[in-house]
Design a protein around this motif. Structure first.
Motif, PDB file in Angstrom:
ATOM      1  N   MET A   1      28.563  37.015  41.530  1.00 49.01           N
ATOM      2  CA  MET A   1      29.139  37.585  42.753  1.00 49.01           C
ATOM      3  C   MET A   1      30.625  37.251  42.794  1.00 49.01           C
ATOM      4  O   MET A   1      31.007  36.105  42.564  1.00 49.01           O
ATOM      5  CB  MET A   1      28.438  37.030  43.990  1.00 49.01           C
ATOM      6  CG  MET A   1      26.975  37.413  44.067  1.00 49.01           C
ATOM      7  SD  MET A   1      26.143  36.765  45.541  1.00 49.01           S
ATOM      8  CE  MET A   1      26.863  37.797  46.811  1.00 49.01           C
ATOM      9  N   VAL A   2      31.440  38.264  43.098  1.00 46.93           N
ATOM     10  CA  VAL A   2      32.884  38.096  43.151  1.00 46.93           C
ATOM     11  C   VAL A   2      33.373  38.502  44.534  1.00 46.93           C
ATOM     12  O   VAL A   2      33.029  39.592  45.016  1.00 46.93           O
ATOM     13  CB  VAL A   2      33.564  38.974  42.074  1.00 46.93           C
ATOM     14  CG1 VAL A   2      35.076  38.863  42.154  1.00 46.93           C
ATOM     15  CG2 VAL A   2      33.062  38.610  40.687  1.00 46.93           C
TER      16      VAL A   2
ATOM     17  N   ARG B   1      25.782  30.980  46.083  1.00 49.34           N
ATOM     18  CA  ARG B   1      25.125  29.789  45.531  1.00 49.34           C
ATOM     19  C   ARG B   1      23.678  30.105  45.150  1.00 49.34           C
ATOM     20  O   ARG B   1      23.202  29.721  44.082  1.00 49.34           O
ATOM     21  CB  ARG B   1      25.193  28.655  46.560  1.00 49.34           C
ATOM     22  CG  ARG B   1      24.913  27.305  45.991  1.00 49.34           C
ATOM     23  CD  ARG B   1      25.240  26.211  46.968  1.00 49.34           C
ATOM     24  NE  ARG B   1      24.499  26.396  48.220  1.00 49.34           N
ATOM     25  CZ  ARG B   1      24.815  25.826  49.361  1.00 49.34           C
ATOM     26  NH1 ARG B   1      25.846  25.039  49.450  1.00 49.34           N
ATOM     27  NH2 ARG B   1      24.095  26.034  50.435  1.00 49.34           N
ATOM     28  N   LEU B   2      22.989  30.824  46.010  1.00 47.22           N
ATOM     29  CA  LEU B   2      21.622  31.246  45.731  1.00 47.22           C
ATOM     30  C   LEU B   2      21.587  32.228  44.566  1.00 47.22           C
ATOM     31  O   LEU B   2      20.739  32.143  43.679  1.00 47.22           O
ATOM     32  CB  LEU B   2      21.013  31.883  46.985  1.00 47.22           C
ATOM     33  CG  LEU B   2      19.597  32.430  46.882  1.00 47.22           C
ATOM     34  CD1 LEU B   2      18.615  31.311  46.586  1.00 47.22           C
ATOM     35  CD2 LEU B   2      19.220  33.127  48.169  1.00 47.22           C
ATOM     36  N   ALA B   3      22.525  33.159  44.538  1.00 48.47           N
ATOM     37  CA  ALA B   3      22.583  34.170  43.482  1.00 48.47           C
ATOM     38  C   ALA B   3      22.774  33.530  42.107  1.00 48.47           C
ATOM     39  O   ALA B   3      22.173  33.982  41.119  1.00 48.47           O
ATOM     40  CB  ALA B   3      23.692  35.172  43.779  1.00 48.47           C
TER      41      ALA B   3
ATOM     42  N   TYR C   1      31.317  40.956  49.008  1.00 47.38           N
ATOM     43  CA  TYR C   1      31.192  40.561  47.606  1.00 47.38           C
ATOM     44  C   TYR C   1      30.828  41.773  46.763  1.00 47.38           C
ATOM     45  O   TYR C   1      30.117  42.675  47.228  1.00 47.38           O
ATOM     46  CB  TYR C   1      30.067  39.531  47.422  1.00 47.38           C
ATOM     47  CG  TYR C   1      30.339  38.196  48.037  1.00 47.38           C
ATOM     48  CD1 TYR C   1      31.055  37.222  47.340  1.00 47.38           C
ATOM     49  CD2 TYR C   1      29.877  37.887  49.310  1.00 47.38           C
ATOM     50  CE1 TYR C   1      31.299  35.978  47.911  1.00 47.38           C
ATOM     51  CE2 TYR C   1      30.125  36.650  49.877  1.00 47.38           C
ATOM     52  CZ  TYR C   1      30.828  35.703  49.175  1.00 47.38           C
ATOM     53  OH  TYR C   1      31.080  34.479  49.740  1.00 47.38           O
ATOM     54  N   PHE C   2      31.293  41.759  45.513  1.00 50.94           N
ATOM     55  CA  PHE C   2      30.743  42.634  44.486  1.00 50.94           C
ATOM     56  C   PHE C   2      29.689  41.817  43.759  1.00 50.94           C
ATOM     57  O   PHE C   2      29.954  40.689  43.341  1.00 50.94           O
ATOM     58  CB  PHE C   2      31.817  43.092  43.496  1.00 50.94           C
ATOM     59  CG  PHE C   2      32.694  44.190  44.011  1.00 50.94           C
ATOM     60  CD1 PHE C   2      32.173  45.453  44.287  1.00 50.94           C
ATOM     61  CD2 PHE C   2      34.035  43.971  44.242  1.00 50.94           C
ATOM     62  CE1 PHE C   2      32.980  46.467  44.761  1.00 50.94           C
ATOM     63  CE2 PHE C   2      34.862  44.982  44.725  1.00 50.94           C
ATOM     64  CZ  PHE C   2      34.324  46.241  44.990  1.00 50.94           C
ATOM     65  N   VAL C   3      28.512  42.376  43.625  1.00 47.33           N
ATOM     66  CA  VAL C   3      27.409  41.705  42.952  1.00 47.33           C
ATOM     67  C   VAL C   3      27.173  42.438  41.640  1.00 47.33           C
ATOM     68  O   VAL C   3      26.740  43.603  41.643  1.00 47.33           O
ATOM     69  CB  VAL C   3      26.133  41.745  43.817  1.00 47.33           C
ATOM     70  CG1 VAL C   3      25.001  41.015  43.114  1.00 47.33           C
ATOM     71  CG2 VAL C   3      26.394  41.154  45.193  1.00 47.33           C
TER      72      VAL C   3
END
Length: 195
Positions: free
Chosen positions: A169-170, A160-162, A186-188
């Motif tokens: 993010m996945v 949410r922040l990202a 996560y993958f970012v």
């Protein structure tokens, strides 16, 4: 408030900031969350705090407010590589091996992001700004190392922040709980444009 990326090459220019960051990690993870991690002299550290890593640190007058560690997925130190992969390989007692749906990647353009924290005593009125500063600098620092993707076991509130920074993010694995806080790998993707 300032943000710095520390490495073994430059940490001498920041005085006690590296030690202060390890002390802040101790307060956050060992004292606050009761995680069973290596410690000495009030500092938390582990086998991934090597010359291959970088540490992003938000600080003010030497007081650490937030931080995260970045480690290349190509890292090697004895039997260890990087945290997510080593957990999957069954080398870490405190993290389940089923944290990823696929085999952990090893690639020059993928870096591991872990030990992300904001200290508890950061005032509410600036907490969001500290979080945004940390995330933004984390992405810029990883990009400077040639990374286009980060992988990390992170709290589930982080996406949410990202999104506010334009970072995609996945999920890369199932949700799991650490000290009652939901986490997942996560993958970012850092290919998107940051706001």
């Amino acid at each position: 408030m300032e943000t710095a990326t520390l490495s073994f090459d430059n940490m001498h220019t920041y005085g006690p900031l590296f030690a202060n960051m390890l002390k802040a990690r101790h307060r956050t993870f060992i004292e606050g969350k009761q995680w069973d991690l290596p410690e000495e002299a009030g500092m938390e550290f582990d086998q991934y705090d090597t010359a291959q890593s970088r540490w992003v640190c938000v600080h003010e007058n030497g007081r650490v407010m937030a931080g995260v560690r970045l480690t290349p997925t190509t890292a090697k130190c004895g039997i260890y590589s990087y945290m997510v992969r080593d957990a999957q390989r069954g080398l870490l007692d405190t993290i389940p091996g089923n944290l990823l749906w696929e085999p952990a990647p090893i690639a020059d353009h993928i870096w591991d992001a872990n030990r992300l924290f904001v200290v508890d005593d950061v005032p509410t009125e600036i907490r969001r700004r500290v979080q945004m500063s940390l995330m933004g600098h984390m992405v810029r620092s990883a990009r400077a190392q040639g990374a286009t993707i980060l992988i990390g076991l992170l709290p589930t509130l982080i996406p949410r922040l990202a999104r506010r920074l334009g970072i995609d993010m996945v999920p890369a694995g199932p949700e799991m709980s650490f000290a009652g806080v939901p986490h997942r790998v996560y993958f970012v993707s850092m290919a998107s444009k940051m706001h």
